[in-house]
Design a protein around this motif. Structure first.
Motif, PDB file in Angstrom:
ATOM      1  N   TRP A   1      37.230  46.872  40.054  1.00  0.00           N
ATOM      2  CA  TRP A   1      36.128  46.436  40.913  1.00  0.00           C
ATOM      3  C   TRP A   1      35.429  47.631  41.560  1.00  0.00           C
ATOM      4  O   TRP A   1      34.207  47.711  41.590  1.00  0.00           O
ATOM      5  N   MET A   2      36.224  48.594  42.040  1.00  0.00           N
ATOM      6  CA  MET A   2      35.664  49.738  42.763  1.00  0.00           C
ATOM      7  C   MET A   2      34.863  50.669  41.855  1.00  0.00           C
ATOM      8  O   MET A   2      33.786  51.143  42.222  1.00  0.00           O
ATOM      9  N   PHE A   3      35.388  50.935  40.659  1.00  0.00           N
ATOM     10  CA  PHE A   3      34.797  51.970  39.815  1.00  0.00           C
ATOM     11  C   PHE A   3      33.968  51.434  38.643  1.00  0.00           C
ATOM     12  O   PHE A   3      33.139  52.159  38.098  1.00  0.00           O
ATOM     13  N   LEU A   4      34.225  50.197  38.240  1.00  0.00           N
ATOM     14  CA  LEU A   4      33.490  49.639  37.107  1.00  0.00           C
ATOM     15  C   LEU A   4      32.646  48.430  37.491  1.00  0.00           C
ATOM     16  O   LEU A   4      31.886  47.932  36.655  1.00  0.00           O
ATOM     17  N   GLY A   5      32.795  47.980  38.703  1.00  0.00           N
ATOM     18  CA  GLY A   5      32.026  46.821  39.139  1.00  0.00           C
ATOM     19  C   GLY A   5      32.459  45.529  38.497  1.00  0.00           C
ATOM     20  O   GLY A   5      31.680  44.562  38.439  1.00  0.00           O
ATOM     21  N   GLU A   6      33.690  45.458  37.999  1.00  0.00           N
ATOM     22  CA  GLU A   6      34.195  44.243  37.364  1.00  0.00           C
ATOM     23  C   GLU A   6      34.732  43.294  38.432  1.00  0.00           C
ATOM     24  O   GLU A   6      35.657  43.628  39.177  1.00  0.00           O
ATOM     25  N   ALA A   7      34.145  42.122  38.518  1.00  0.00           N
ATOM     26  CA  ALA A   7      34.507  41.169  39.566  1.00  0.00           C
ATOM     27  C   ALA A   7      35.805  40.437  39.240  1.00  0.00           C
ATOM     28  O   ALA A   7      36.173  40.270  38.077  1.00  0.00           O
ATOM     29  N   LEU A   8      36.493  40.017  40.281  1.00  0.00           N
ATOM     30  CA  LEU A   8      37.668  39.157  40.150  1.00  0.00           C
ATOM     31  C   LEU A   8      37.177  37.715  40.102  1.00  0.00           C
ATOM     32  O   LEU A   8      36.671  37.192  41.089  1.00  0.00           O
ATOM     33  N   THR A   9      37.306  37.082  38.932  1.00  0.00           N
ATOM     34  CA  THR A   9      36.836  35.702  38.788  1.00  0.00           C
ATOM     35  C   THR A   9      37.865  34.742  39.393  1.00  0.00           C
ATOM     36  O   THR A   9      39.038  35.085  39.554  1.00  0.00           O
ATOM     37  N   PRO A  10      37.447  33.513  39.739  1.00  0.00           N
ATOM     38  CA  PRO A  10      38.400  32.528  40.261  1.00  0.00           C
ATOM     39  C   PRO A  10      39.562  32.263  39.302  1.00  0.00           C
ATOM     40  O   PRO A  10      40.709  32.100  39.737  1.00  0.00           O
ATOM     41  N   THR A  11      39.277  32.247  38.010  1.00  0.00           N
ATOM     42  CA  THR A  11      40.349  32.027  37.032  1.00  0.00           C
ATOM     43  C   THR A  11      41.354  33.159  37.051  1.00  0.00           C
ATOM     44  O   THR A  11      42.573  32.929  37.013  1.00  0.00           O
ATOM     45  N   MET A  12      40.869  34.403  37.110  1.00  0.00           N
ATOM     46  CA  MET A  12      41.768  35.557  37.181  1.00  0.00           C
ATOM     47  C   MET A  12      42.591  35.524  38.457  1.00  0.00           C
ATOM     48  O   MET A  12      43.797  35.815  38.444  1.00  0.00           O
ATOM     49  N   ALA A  13      41.961  35.168  39.577  1.00  0.00           N
ATOM     50  CA  ALA A  13      42.667  35.115  40.856  1.00  0.00           C
ATOM     51  C   ALA A  13      43.771  34.061  40.829  1.00  0.00           C
ATOM     52  O   ALA A  13      44.902  34.316  41.269  1.00  0.00           O
ATOM     53  N   LEU A  14      43.449  32.882  40.293  1.00  0.00           N
ATOM     54  CA  LEU A  14      44.448  31.811  40.221  1.00  0.00           C
ATOM     55  C   LEU A  14      45.594  32.189  39.294  1.00  0.00           C
ATOM     56  O   LEU A  14      46.770  32.034  39.639  1.00  0.00           O
ATOM     57  N   ALA A  15      45.257  32.701  38.098  1.00  0.00           N
ATOM     58  CA  ALA A  15      46.294  33.091  37.142  1.00  0.00           C
ATOM     59  C   ALA A  15      47.157  34.207  37.706  1.00  0.00           C
ATOM     60  O   ALA A  15      48.390  34.192  37.572  1.00  0.00           O
ATOM     61  N   GLY A  16      46.519  35.193  38.335  1.00  0.00           N
ATOM     62  CA  GLY A  16      47.266  36.303  38.913  1.00  0.00           C
ATOM     63  C   GLY A  16      48.214  35.842  39.999  1.00  0.00           C
ATOM     64  O   GLY A  16      49.365  36.294  40.083  1.00  0.00           O
ATOM     65  N   ALA A  17      47.747  34.930  40.859  1.00  0.00           N
ATOM     66  CA  ALA A  17      48.597  34.412  41.930  1.00  0.00           C
ATOM     67  C   ALA A  17      49.795  33.658  41.364  1.00  0.00           C
ATOM     68  O   ALA A  17      50.927  33.803  41.849  1.00  0.00           O
ATOM     69  N   ILE A  18      49.568  32.867  40.312  1.00  0.00           N
ATOM     70  CA  ILE A  18      50.668  32.092  39.712  1.00  0.00           C
ATOM     71  C   ILE A  18      51.674  33.015  39.032  1.00  0.00           C
ATOM     72  O   ILE A  18      52.894  32.880  39.225  1.00  0.00           O
ATOM     73  N   ILE A  19      51.179  33.973  38.245  1.00  0.00           N
ATOM     74  CA  ILE A  19      52.090  34.865  37.516  1.00  0.00           C
ATOM     75  C   ILE A  19      52.869  35.742  38.480  1.00  0.00           C
ATOM     76  O   ILE A  19      54.100  35.859  38.396  1.00  0.00           O
ATOM     77  N   LEU A  20      52.158  36.387  39.407  1.00  0.00           N
ATOM     78  CA  LEU A  20      52.843  37.265  40.354  1.00  0.00           C
ATOM     79  C   LEU A  20      53.791  36.471  41.245  1.00  0.00           C
ATOM     80  O   LEU A  20      54.918  36.912  41.519  1.00  0.00           O
ATOM     81  N   GLY A  21      53.359  35.277  41.659  1.00  0.00           N
ATOM     82  CA  GLY A  21      54.228  34.441  42.470  1.00  0.00           C
ATOM     83  C   GLY A  21      55.488  34.028  41.724  1.00  0.00           C
ATOM     84  O   GLY A  21      56.584  33.991  42.289  1.00  0.00           O
ATOM     85  N   SER A  22      55.353  33.736  40.440  1.00  0.00           N
ATOM     86  CA  SER A  22      56.518  33.338  39.643  1.00  0.00           C
ATOM     87  C   SER A  22      57.500  34.488  39.492  1.00  0.00           C
ATOM     88  O   SER A  22      58.718  34.292  39.539  1.00  0.00           O
ATOM     89  N   VAL A  23      56.974  35.700  39.342  1.00  0.00           N
ATOM     90  CA  VAL A  23      57.845  36.876  39.229  1.00  0.00           C
ATOM     91  C   VAL A  23      58.601  37.095  40.531  1.00  0.00           C
ATOM     92  O   VAL A  23      59.820  37.324  40.542  1.00  0.00           O
ATOM     93  N   LEU A  24      57.891  37.049  41.649  1.00  0.00           N
ATOM     94  CA  LEU A  24      58.538  37.232  42.939  1.00  0.00           C
ATOM     95  C   LEU A  24      59.569  36.137  43.202  1.00  0.00           C
ATOM     96  O   LEU A  24      60.666  36.400  43.718  1.00  0.00           O
TER      97      LEU A  24
END
Length: 300
Positions: free
Chosen positions: A270-293
């Motif tokens: 996001w900072m260097f390439l301007g690539e936005a965090l989409t809602p789908t990426m945010a949801l998937a990331g939260a589920i995957i990271l949450g499952s690992v934790l």
């Protein structure tokens, strides 16, 4: 891709020193590894997967070769072919899959998919080696796979990111498989020597493919800088840094640095390439990271 080496408590230095140094180093390592997805995104289209991975491995191997040389007396001929095979599983194949995905989707896709490594390692240990998986990890595995499905279903700027997400998941499976095999077949070597040997083996395997597919057009300076940073910083120095942490605080605590990789991967993109965090990426990331934790949390 290592075995835990837990030093005596009195070798860890003053408690006050550990209190500030360890968190700082864990966050730094997560930031460095998160940066690898930014570097791949910058260089992938100019280099192509095979040349980029081979160059990355070459620079990483050069950094770690002194560690392999230091342990040369412990290395036997039987170790060499194992390092070659496991170099393919732990570096050559997953690095190529992530590089291929970086040509086709934002850096955050690969960084989020990378979080599945811990869960795949548990799955391989259960299916392939009969280790108990437990209810907590079984639930986490199902949740993690749901997260990957959600990630693969998303779109960025109208483009389907499913191929890149699935490539990242396959790369994470390779990491999980390699971790189990290294634990069982190279545990008699120092972890730093294993890391150096596997990277060197991967470099040897990738060199012919890189030579055959090297781009005809001149490669821009920024892509060269990205690949050198990818090899020296995110591969060679990061691996040495990681195994140094393992030796000081043990593998389970050192592995927590990987939980920060998707956070930094998305942030740097996001900072260097301007690539936005989409809602789908945010949801998937939260589920995957949450499952690992969740899978790592001790039972009450």
């Amino acid at each position: 891709m290592s075995t835990a080496i837990n030093p005596p408590a009195d070798s860890l230095g003053p408690v006050a020193e550990r209190d500030w140094r360890t968190p700082v180093e864990l966050v730094s390592l997560g930031a460095i590894w998160g940066g690898s997805f930014l570097f791949m995104r910058v260089a992938a289209k100019d280099f192509g997967p095979f040349p980029m991975v081979a160059t990355r491995l070459l620079f990483g191997s050069v950094i770690l070769l002194p560690l392999l040389w230091k342990a040369r007396k412990a290395v036997r001929l039987s170790h060499l072919w194992k390092m070659l095979l496991l170099g393919a599983l732990s570096a050559a194949i997953p690095f190529t899959l992530f590089a291929w995905g970086a040509e086709r989707a934002p850096a955050g896709i690969g960084a989020i998919a990378n979080s599945m490594t811990v869960l795949f390692a548990a799955l391989v240990a259960f299916v392939g080696f009969g280790e108990k998986i437990g209810t907590r990890k079984a639930i986490a595995l199902v949740a993690g796979f749901v997260g990957v499905v959600i990630l693969a279903s998303g779109r960025t700027a109208g483009e389907n990111v499913a191929p890149a997400a699935l490539a990242g998941a396959a790369a994470s499976f390779c990491y999980g498989l390699a971790a189990n095999l290294i634990k069982r077949y190279l545990s008699d070597l120092p972890p730093t020597a294993v890391a150096a040997g596997c990277l060197l083996g991967a470099t040897i395997l990738m060199a012919p493919l890189a030579a055959l597919t090297w781009p005809d057009a001149p490669i821009p300076t920024k892509s060269w800088i990205a690949v050198v940073a990818l090899g020296v910083l995110s591969t060679g120095l990061a691996y040495a840094f990681y195994f140094r942490l393992i030796q000081r605080i043990g593998a389970p605590r050192a592995a927590t640095s990987t939980y920060l990789v998707p956070l930094f991967g998305v942030a740097w993109a996001w900072m260097f390439l301007g690539e936005a965090l989409t809602p789908t990426m945010a949801l998937a990331g939260a589920i995957i990271l949450g499952s690992v934790l969740f899978s790592q949390k001790s039972k009450a």
